[in-house]
Scaffold this motif. Structure first.
Motif, short mmCIF file in Angstrom:
data_model
loop_
_atom_site.label_atom_id
_atom_site.label_comp_id
_atom_site.label_asym_id
_atom_site.label_seq_id
_atom_site.Cartn_x
_atom_site.Cartn_y
_atom_site.Cartn_z
N HIS A 460 0.91 -1.34 0.04
CA HIS A 460 -0.02 0.05 -0.05
C HIS A 460 0.37 1.66 -0.04
N LEU A 461 2.23 1.09 1.00
CA LEU A 461 2.60 2.59 0.92
C LEU A 461 3.45 2.37 -0.65
N ALA A 462 3.39 1.20 -1.44
CA ALA A 462 4.56 1.81 -2.46
C ALA A 462 3.94 1.64 -3.85
N ARG A 463 2.14 2.10 -3.50
CA ARG A 463 1.81 2.28 -4.64
C ARG A 463 1.24 3.39 -4.35
N HIS A 464 1.31 4.34 -3.35
CA HIS A 464 1.36 5.87 -3.29
C HIS A 464 2.54 6.85 -2.65
N HIS A 465 3.75 5.83 -2.14
CA HIS A 465 4.58 7.20 -2.44
C HIS A 465 5.14 7.86 -3.56
N PRO A 466 5.53 8.49 -3.44
CA PRO A 466 6.83 9.35 -5.67
C PRO A 466 7.79 8.13 -5.75
N HIS A 467 7.72 8.18 -6.98
CA HIS A 467 8.39 7.38 -7.50
C HIS A 467 9.92 7.19 -6.79
N ASP A 468 10.65 8.05 -6.44
CA ASP A 468 11.75 8.46 -5.90
C ASP A 468 11.76 7.88 -4.66
N THR A 469 11.27 7.51 -3.53
CA THR A 469 11.52 7.01 -2.29
C THR A 469 10.37 5.31 -2.15
N ALA A 470 9.82 5.53 -3.68
CA ALA A 470 8.92 4.00 -3.62
C ALA A 470 9.98 2.73 -3.89
N TRP A 471 11.02 2.44 -4.09
CA TRP A 471 11.08 1.30 -4.63
C TRP A 471 11.94 0.36 -3.58
N PRO A 472 11.91 0.65 -2.19
CA PRO A 472 12.14 0.26 -0.87
C PRO A 472 10.90 -0.84 -1.19
N HIS A 473 9.64 0.09 -0.65
CA HIS A 473 8.93 -0.21 -0.56
C HIS A 473 8.05 -1.47 -1.59
N TRP A 474 8.45 -1.19 -3.17
CA TRP A 474 8.02 -1.90 -3.56
C TRP A 474 8.90 -3.51 -4.02
N LEU A 475 9.78 -3.63 -3.84
CA LEU A 475 11.56 -5.02 -3.12
C LEU A 475 10.16 -5.48 -2.11
N ALA A 476 10.08 -4.88 -0.47
CA ALA A 476 9.56 -5.57 0.31
C ALA A 476 8.22 -6.49 0.36
N ALA A 477 7.54 -6.01 -0.88
CA ALA A 477 6.10 -6.39 -1.21
C ALA A 477 6.05 -7.21 -2.77
N ARG A 478 7.37 -7.72 -2.50
CA ARG A 478 8.11 -8.31 -4.05
C ARG A 478 6.14 -9.22 -4.47
N ASP A 479 6.37 -10.41 -3.62
CA ASP A 479 5.67 -11.83 -3.58
C ASP A 479 3.71 -11.39 -3.80
N LEU A 480 3.72 -9.95 -3.48
CA LEU A 480 2.47 -9.40 -4.37
C LEU A 480 1.49 -8.29 -4.56
N TRP A 481 2.92 -8.24 -6.24
CA TRP A 481 2.56 -7.57 -7.09
C TRP A 481 1.66 -7.92 -7.74
N GLU A 482 0.78 -7.50 -8.50
CA GLU A 482 -0.10 -7.39 -9.31
C GLU A 482 0.20 -6.95 -10.96
N ASP A 483 -0.26 -7.19 -11.54
CA ASP A 483 0.23 -6.44 -13.04
C ASP A 483 -0.16 -5.09 -13.20
N HIS A 484 -1.26 -4.76 -12.86
CA HIS A 484 -0.84 -3.18 -12.90
C HIS A 484 0.14 -2.77 -12.33
N ASP A 485 0.77 -3.66 -11.19
CA ASP A 485 1.85 -2.58 -10.20
C ASP A 485 3.14 -2.31 -11.32
N HIS A 486 2.83 -3.16 -12.18
CA HIS A 486 4.53 -3.50 -13.10
C HIS A 486 4.86 -1.82 -13.99
N THR A 487 4.52 -1.21 -13.83
CA THR A 487 4.99 -0.17 -14.46
C THR A 487 5.11 0.67 -13.72
#
Length: 791
Positions: A460-487
């Protein structure tokens, strides 16, 4: 009216004793609207006409006005104690939940139930009872951490004896043992017996913090004990901050401690008088005693009349000296206000590690000192505050630098809710006003103990953080990525990796991009990261998957030069040299490398200087310094500068950037070697290897190692020369730099007088298009000098 299902089955506010219709009503209230056919099959599967039986029982419920029907569905509307309990439990309102749970679900039901209906009843009974037990355990641990043994033991016993609950599982037995194992409570015998039956080894229990332990509040204690007679002091702070402990310490100095009591007028002050207090005047007479030192704990929970009497006494300057604790700032006139905050590192200097583990929060500190894991105490405290407080705290703890806007959106909180919840956490001493966590160590442990919830929070944090701070949250949530998250995920990874490269850590960037969604942009940047890490074959493999473009072409040219494909590199780079873009800067740099390799130093210098200027305009320090360094080398080769003068300003420019600094040091050492100035060479190359290793540039380490081998070789130290040559060869096998591999192999072969090995190495270089390098080696061998020109 209200349906009561806990401890029996009845309707509060109406006389209604038909069990089957009430059971149907309970099912609907707990399970929600249901299809008529499902209800008929569940409740009357053996009836001649199940639908008719359902209709008859619905008619019997009409006097309650609780049923809404359609041709297909049935819905119930009536307050229900079990539903209330569920709501309290889910919202972490533990006190309300335990108060609502008054007995096992549908206790004493006399109906013969179908197997499916009986299974539903038993499952619901077990679930509700287990949740009630969990609520009691949470409250017990909360009171235990605050050194309140009486309520802690009461809730522990109610947890063990929760009506309708299945036997305690091992984890609950362990929690109960931590609460009671160090006491003589009768329940400890049952806990030992149950543990033996399960083959469970009970741990060492954690005793409660002694009532009169006072840590870090000695200045406040000194202030209170030194109050002038007749003064009123106000001690404010959130629950758990240590107000009660401070008042208990006062009792050792002759103070009388009274805990707040609600209800009857003057109930709080009643223990001061041998006779019943009938009026405020009676209370004021008691407070005129100059010998009395009175501590009142918890202003907000005092009865109204006591609060009025204390307010009047403060205005009239009482004879007694009074200290009052409260959650909020003073509401009575007093110059003596002591706000309590979390303890500092200085306060806890006699307890090593305590501040780091607890952030100085007294409730967590008590847990730490008596052996209870601080994260468990923190969790109990957060659950006691409420669900929103716990969710917000954990979301803030999951961020290195909290972004309150992203956090609010991730948790779907209104601005007012976020502000109020954060204010409570701040007053509790758990956060700062900007959202930073004070108790960081137990917060991290708490996140680790709830991995699924934590992973979802990161998503949830990754989806709302600006792109310059979002990556650590995307990485921590890697197992839950959905198709619309890829871009957005790929964009965040690209930005993060680009910053890692600019800071001089290309290997880290390559690892970041390896796990990101593989867009064309990600693959291209990963190719560059692998080039700068010296992993050339991997870079080529990565670039093959990128569509043809100017960006891909210049990246391929860069890696082809480094793998010995000089002519191909030249053909790719030459058409791209004109312009001011990154592509033009890369192409100009590659052309500089090609001219340098041909010993065309003036053309090399011109290309490197232009490349440096383009990178300077784009703010890319590493690329700029790399180009400046090679331009300085060309100056040295043309005898237009001395190495010390040429490289000193570039080293200053590269300082703090490991990859850039390592690159400059290698070229500086090579030019000193070429000029016959050997004093600094070994030190510079060793520093270069360290910097390159720190940045993850294996090829840079290999280059430094080969040159170190050469220096020791020329000094006659064959042992160290062999060691460094072999290190260079081992690394170069991994990076795919054919030219460097041939150089290191030929150097080692010469050192070991292995003419066959030397010819094999020269053949390898010839076959990879490095004829110029072969000629240089043969010329140097003839002169018995081997100056290595490697960038």
């Amino acid at each position: 009216m209200k349906l009561l299902t806990l401890g029996g089955l009845r309707v509060d506010g109406a006389t209604y004793r038909r069990e089957k219709p009430l059971l149907l009503l309970a099912y609907l209230l707990l399970e929600g609207p249901q299809p008529r056919r499902r209800l008929a099959d569940l409740f009357w599967p053996d009836a001649a006409n199940p639908m008719n039986s359902l209709a008859q029982n619905l008619i019997r419920l009409r006097p309650l006005g609780a049923i809404t029907e359609t041709d297909q569905r049935v819905e119930a509307h009536l307050p229900c104690d079990a539903a209330d309990f569920r709501a309290h439990h889910r919202a972490a309102r533990w006190t309300e939940a335990t108060t609502t749970y008054t007995g096992e679900f549908l206790e004493g039901l006399r109906l013969d139930l179908t197997p499916d209906l009986e299974e539903w009843l038993l499952d619901t009974r077990d679930t509700l009872a287990s949740e009630a037990r969990a609520a009691h355990l949470t409250l017990a641990e909360h009171h235990h951490a605050r050194a309140e043994p009486t309520p802690a033991h009461a809730h522990a016993e109610r947890a063990y004896r929760t009506p309708g609950a299945p036997p305690c599982p091992p984890e609950d037995l362990t929690r109960l043992w931590h609460l009671l194992g160090s006491t003589d409570h009768p329940l400890t015998l049952h806990l030992r017996r149950d543990a033996d039956d399960l083959g469970l080894r009970l741990p060492t229990p954690t005793p409660p913090t002694p009532d009169h332990t006072l840590i870090g509040r000695h200045a406040e204690l000194s202030t209170l004990t030194g109050l002038p007679t007749g003064s009123v002091a106000w001690i404010s702070g959130p629950p758990g901050i240590g107000k009660t402990t401070l008042l208990r310490a006062l009792t050792r100095h002759g103070w009388r401690l009274l805990s707040a009591r609600g209800g009857l007028p003057l109930a709080t002050l009643e223990p001061l008088s041998p006779h019943p207090l009938s009026s405020t005047a009676d209370a004021l007479n008691l407070l005129r005693d100059t010998r009395l030192k009175l501590a009142i704990d918890d202003w907000e929970d005092c009865d109204d009349t006591t609060r009025a009497a204390l307010t009047l006494a403060a205005r009239q300057t009482p004879g007694a000296t009074i200290a009052i604790t409260a959650r909020h700032p003073p509401t009575i006139p007093t110059p003596h206000h002591l706000p309590l905050h979390s303890l500092t590192e200085h306060d806890l200097q006699n307890h090593p590690g305590a501040h780091a583990a607890t952030g100085g929060h007294p409730t967590l500190l008590g847990a730490y000192l008596n052996g209870t894991p601080p994260d468990r105490t923190l969790d109990a405290h957060l659950r006691h505050l409420g669900d929103d407080h716990r969710r917000l705290f954990l979301a803030l703890a999951a961020q290195d630098t909290p972004n309150l806007s992203a956090t609010r959106a991730a948790l779907n909180l209104s601005a007012a809710t976020l502000a109020g919840t954060l204010d409570t956490l701040t007053r509790e001493g758990l956060t700062t006003p900007d959202g930073s966590i004070r108790a960081s160590t137990p917060a991290r442990h708490l996140l680790d103990t709830h991995p699924l919830d934590t992973t979802l929070t990161h998503l949830h944090l990754a989806r709302h953080h600006p792109h310059d701070t979002a990556w650590p949250h995307w990485l921590a949530a890697r197992d839950l990525w959905e198709d619309h998250d890829h871009t957005p995920c790929a964009a965040a990874a690209h930005w993060h990796a680009d910053q890692e490269m600019k800071r001089g850590y290309p290997a880290k960037a390559a690892k970041t991009l390896e796990v990101a969604p593989q867009t064309d942009e990600v693959k291209l940047l990963r190719g560059w990261a692998l080039i700068y890490s010296g992993e050339y074959q991997s870079a080529l493999d990565c670039l093959k998957k990128v569509p043809d473009s100017a960006e891909e072409q210049v990246a391929r040219a860069s890696v082809l030069f480094r793998t010995g494909e000089n002519e191909q590199a030249y053909q790719l780079a030459r058409p791209l040299r004109q312009g001011n873009s990154e592509v033009n800067a890369h192409a100009t740099f590659v052309l500089g490398l090609l001219h340098r390799h041909r010993e065309e130093y003036e053309q090399a210098r011109q290309n490197f200087r232009r490349s440096a200027h383009l990178w300077y305009l784009r703010g890319n320090l590493f690329e700029e310094v790399q180009s400046l360094s090679l331009a300085a080398s060309a100056d040295c080769r043309m005898k237009q500068s001395e190495p010390d003068d040429a490289f000193a300003p570039i080293l200053v420019r590269a300082q703090g950037h490991p990859a850039a600094e390592g690159f400059v040091l290698i070229n500086y050492a090579v030019e000193l070697e070429h000029a016959g100035q050997h004093t600094q060479v070994v030190d510079l190359l060793q520093r270069a290897a360290e910097h390159m290793g720190e940045s993850g540039n294996l090829n840079g380490v290999a280059i430094a190692a080969n040159n170190l081998g050469l220096r020791y070789h020329l000094d006659g130290n064959t042992h160290l020369a062999k060691r460094w040559y072999r290190k260079s060869i081992d690394l170069t096998f991994r990076t795919g730099d054919i030219r460097l591999l041939g150089l290191a192999l030929s150097n080692l072969s010469e050192l070991e007088v292995d003419l066959v090995g030397l010819e094999d190495a020269l053949m390898l270089l010839n076959e990879s298009g490095q004829s110029a390098t072969v000629e240089l080696i043969r010329r140097n061998l003839a002169e018995n000098v081997k100056a290595i020109r490697v960038s």
